[in-house]
Design a protein around this motif. Sequence first.
Motif, PDB file in Angstrom:
ATOM      1  N   ALA A 113       0.854  -1.192   0.000  1.00  0.00           N
ATOM      2  CA  ALA A 113       0.000   0.000   0.000  1.00  0.00           C
ATOM      3  C   ALA A 113       0.892   1.245   0.000  1.00  0.00           C
ATOM      4  O   ALA A 113       2.066   1.179   0.369  1.00  0.00           O
ATOM      5  N   PRO A 114       0.335   2.363  -0.439  1.00  0.00           N
ATOM      6  CA  PRO A 114       1.138   3.594  -0.441  1.00  0.00           C
ATOM      7  C   PRO A 114       1.623   3.938   0.965  1.00  0.00           C
ATOM      8  O   PRO A 114       0.889   3.788   1.944  1.00  0.00           O
ATOM      9  N   GLY A 115       2.881   4.378   1.041  1.00  0.00           N
ATOM     10  CA  GLY A 115       3.445   4.772   2.324  1.00  0.00           C
ATOM     11  C   GLY A 115       3.252   6.259   2.580  1.00  0.00           C
ATOM     12  O   GLY A 115       2.432   6.916   1.937  1.00  0.00           O
ATOM     13  N   ASP A 116       4.027   6.780   3.509  1.00  0.00           N
ATOM     14  CA  ASP A 116       3.873   8.161   3.926  1.00  0.00           C
ATOM     15  C   ASP A 116       4.992   9.076   3.466  1.00  0.00           C
ATOM     16  O   ASP A 116       5.103  10.206   3.932  1.00  0.00           O
ATOM     17  N   THR A 117       5.838   8.591   2.547  1.00  0.00           N
ATOM     18  CA  THR A 117       6.888   9.434   1.982  1.00  0.00           C
ATOM     19  C   THR A 117       6.910   9.265   0.475  1.00  0.00           C
ATOM     20  O   THR A 117       6.460   8.254  -0.063  1.00  0.00           O
ATOM     21  N   ALA A 118       7.439  10.278  -0.180  1.00  0.00           N
ATOM     22  CA  ALA A 118       7.551  10.241  -1.637  1.00  0.00           C
ATOM     23  C   ALA A 118       8.746  11.070  -2.062  1.00  0.00           C
ATOM     24  O   ALA A 118       9.146  12.007  -1.357  1.00  0.00           O
ATOM     25  N   THR A 119       9.303  10.714  -3.194  1.00  0.00           N
ATOM     26  CA  THR A 119      10.335  11.536  -3.816  1.00  0.00           C
ATOM     27  C   THR A 119       9.817  11.981  -5.171  1.00  0.00           C
ATOM     28  O   THR A 119       9.034  11.271  -5.819  1.00  0.00           O
ATOM     29  N   VAL A 120      10.260  13.166  -5.570  1.00  0.00           N
ATOM     30  CA  VAL A 120       9.855  13.717  -6.863  1.00  0.00           C
ATOM     31  C   VAL A 120      11.098  14.282  -7.530  1.00  0.00           C
ATOM     32  O   VAL A 120      11.834  15.066  -6.928  1.00  0.00           O
TER      33      VAL A 120
END
Length: 165
Positions: A91-98
């Motif tokens: 499932a989607p976590g709580d951090t992302a990189t862009v």
Amino acid sequence: MTQRAEHSTVMDRLAIDDLITGYAIALDDGDWPAYLALFTDDGRADYRSAGGIEGDTTTITAWLTEVLHHFPIRQHLIVNRRIALARQDGAPGDTATVQADYLNPMRLGGPAAPDDGPADPAAPTGPNYTCAGRYAFTARRTPDGWRLAEVVVHEKWREVVAAGE
């Protein structure tokens, strides 16, 4: 992946895209309260590759206020956004990189130029300072939605055109 997880991923990606757009608009408008609101409490930014500084958002905002005041016309175009969401148990976590490329045409203001553009309506309004490169954003989910934890600028090139050219 379940339909619920797919929906959540799409919603996260849209929210993160909106966060990046908000970043560009806040910089262009000089809306420093909006800029600060985009970050987590411990957010940081690094503009050193573009001749700037690195630090916490309070330090960075003071520096941006001073530096960008010299450019009454500016437009950050942030394109080619590649968003990678951290995953936890499928499932989607709580951090992302862009990763996102930017093109930033700006116009230096003269001593008589107001903050919202050239003093003389007949004066050229095109950019005389343009820089471009790639942003590396780190975003984190907070109770208030997605916020920037870190922004790192990787300037690739710049062009300065002298007045009258």
